[in-house]
Design a protein around this motif. Structure first.
Motif, PDB file in Angstrom:
ATOM      1  N   GLY A 127       0.810  -1.210   0.000  1.00 20.35           N
ATOM      2  CA  GLY A 127       0.000   0.000   0.000  1.00 20.35           C
ATOM      3  C   GLY A 127       0.840   1.255   0.000  1.00 20.35           C
ATOM      4  O   GLY A 127       1.997   1.255   0.450  1.00 20.35           O
ATOM      5  N   ALA A 128       0.252   2.342  -0.536  1.00 21.06           N
ATOM      6  CA  ALA A 128       0.978   3.603  -0.632  1.00 21.06           C
ATOM      7  C   ALA A 128       0.078   4.790  -0.336  1.00 21.06           C
ATOM      8  O   ALA A 128       0.286   5.887  -0.852  1.00 21.06           O
ATOM      9  CB  ALA A 128       1.605   3.748  -2.019  1.00 21.06           C
ATOM     10  N   GLY A 129      -0.936   4.581   0.514  1.00 21.14           N
ATOM     11  CA  GLY A 129      -1.852   5.651   0.876  1.00 21.14           C
ATOM     12  C   GLY A 129      -1.486   6.294   2.204  1.00 21.14           C
ATOM     13  O   GLY A 129      -0.337   6.220   2.655  1.00 21.14           O
ATOM     14  N   GLY A 130      -2.490   6.905   2.839  1.00 26.43           N
ATOM     15  CA  GLY A 130      -2.246   7.616   4.088  1.00 26.43           C
ATOM     16  C   GLY A 130      -1.750   6.732   5.210  1.00 26.43           C
ATOM     17  O   GLY A 130      -0.845   7.117   5.959  1.00 26.43           O
ATOM     18  N   VAL A 184       3.882  -5.972   6.335  1.00 23.15           N
ATOM     19  CA  VAL A 184       2.779  -5.124   6.807  1.00 23.15           C
ATOM     20  C   VAL A 184       1.823  -4.841   5.657  1.00 23.15           C
ATOM     21  O   VAL A 184       2.256  -4.422   4.570  1.00 23.15           O
ATOM     22  CB  VAL A 184       3.300  -3.784   7.369  1.00 23.15           C
ATOM     23  CG1 VAL A 184       2.134  -2.935   7.882  1.00 23.15           C
ATOM     24  CG2 VAL A 184       4.320  -4.011   8.480  1.00 23.15           C
ATOM     25  N   ASN A 185       0.525  -5.054   5.885  1.00 18.15           N
ATOM     26  CA  ASN A 185      -0.488  -4.621   4.918  1.00 18.15           C
ATOM     27  C   ASN A 185      -1.103  -3.315   5.399  1.00 18.15           C
ATOM     28  O   ASN A 185      -1.834  -3.283   6.384  1.00 18.15           O
ATOM     29  CB  ASN A 185      -1.590  -5.667   4.750  1.00 18.15           C
ATOM     30  CG  ASN A 185      -2.681  -5.165   3.818  1.00 18.15           C
ATOM     31  OD1 ASN A 185      -2.405  -4.435   2.857  1.00 18.15           O
ATOM     32  ND2 ASN A 185      -3.930  -5.533   4.087  1.00 18.15           N
ATOM     33  N   ALA A 186      -0.791  -2.223   4.680  1.00 17.33           N
ATOM     34  CA  ALA A 186      -1.359  -0.915   5.008  1.00 17.33           C
ATOM     35  C   ALA A 186      -2.333  -0.464   3.926  1.00 17.33           C
ATOM     36  O   ALA A 186      -2.655   0.711   3.829  1.00 17.33           O
ATOM     37  CB  ALA A 186      -0.251   0.118   5.175  1.00 17.33           C
ATOM     38  N   SER A 187      -2.800  -1.410   3.129  1.00 21.82           N
ATOM     39  CA  SER A 187      -3.783  -1.114   2.086  1.00 21.82           C
ATOM     40  C   SER A 187      -5.158  -1.572   2.557  1.00 21.82           C
ATOM     41  O   SER A 187      -5.273  -2.319   3.532  1.00 21.82           O
ATOM     42  CB  SER A 187      -3.413  -1.850   0.794  1.00 21.82           C
ATOM     43  OG  SER A 187      -3.816  -3.213   0.875  1.00 21.82           O
TER      44      SER A 187
END
Length: 270
Positions: A127-130, A184-187
């Motif tokens: 992920g590459a968001g907030g 880590v999954n940050a999406s």
């Protein structure tokens, strides 16, 4: 404080567990205030902040997808978050009625893994968001050696790594998972209503930790795959409760009773 309230805003917002968390703490501490969810679409974000700024009972709000970056345009950035994390997840109004943005996500993310020595290690992030920005901010402070960032748009991921001055590489989502000690999954992938996140975790070492920021459902496909391999896992509630605790004290002036965390987790998953 009888009419005082705080909120969580997002689009969608019905899935949010923040009202239950803050409500639990308010009840435990006997604070006569409220915390609720409020649906705010991108085109009504500016109106939301204008209306709340004029309401003396409003103590602030937490921010979830998709507003963590856009909200910066509507508040004062006294902590330089636009240049550091690049996103906010909490807004407060000071004694002069000025809205101030801050971010409790980075500390909330890092608390469950603070015992790890990540200095010089390579970690993987999806992920590459907030939310990913907050994770990268924390990883930078943990002095990681490099980050492998998997994202639908590798170009965006590469720019994000560069903005944090982090070494590593940007790869598409279907790239093989690297052999790293922390994934880590940050999406939002894997969240209810979103596309699934199906990864082959075979390349991970046996002592790796898999950390999924998604908390609806709590047992994501990613965490289930990690547990099937007998890997250590961290679920989204750990970060959610951690970042909420910091925001709660900012909103209501008292630290939440963290000695009731086990009871809170049981309530959240029941």
């Amino acid at each position: 404080m009888s009419n005082a309230y705080a909120e969580v805003i997002g689009d969608p917002i019905a899935h949010s567990k923040s009202p239950m968390i803050h409500g639990f703490w308010l009840e435990k501490l006997g604070i006569d205030a409220a915390y609720r969810a409020h649906h705010v679409t991108p085109d009504t974000l500016a109106d939301y902040f204008a209306q709340r700024q004029a309401d003396p009972n409003w103590r602030g709000c937490n921010i979830t997808l998709p507003h963590k970056e856009a909200a910066l345009d509507h508040v004062e950035d006294r902590g330089g978050l636009r240049q550091s994390i690049g996103a906010i997840n909490t807004v407060l109004r000071d004694e002069d009625g000025i809205l101030i943005g801050t971010n409790t996500d980075a500390a909330g993310f890092y608390t469950p893994i603070s015992g790890l020595d990540l200095a010089g290690e390579t970690v993987a992030l999806i992920g590459a968001g907030g939310a990913a920005r907050a994770v990268l901010f924390a990883l930078k402070r943990a002095d990681v050696g490099a980050v492998v960032l998997l994202n639908r748009t590798p170009l965006k991921a590469a720019a994000l790594l560069a903005s944090f001055d982090l070494k590593g590489e940007a790869l598409p989502l279907d790239a093989p998972v690297p052999a790293v000690p922390l994934l880590v999954n940050a999406s939002p992938l894997g969240m209810a209503g979103q596309e699934p996140l199906a990864l082959d975790l075979d390349p991970l070492p046996n002592d790796a930790i898999v950390y999924d920021l998604v908390y609806v459902p709590l047992e994501t496909e990613l965490l289930a795959a990690a547990r099937a391999r007998d890997l250590d896992t961290v679920d989204g509630l750990d970060m959610l409760i951690g970042q909420a605790a910091i925001a709660f004290e900012l909103f209501f002036g008292k630290a939440p009773p963290r000695d009731h965390d086990d009871e809170l987790r049981e309530a959240l998953i029941s």
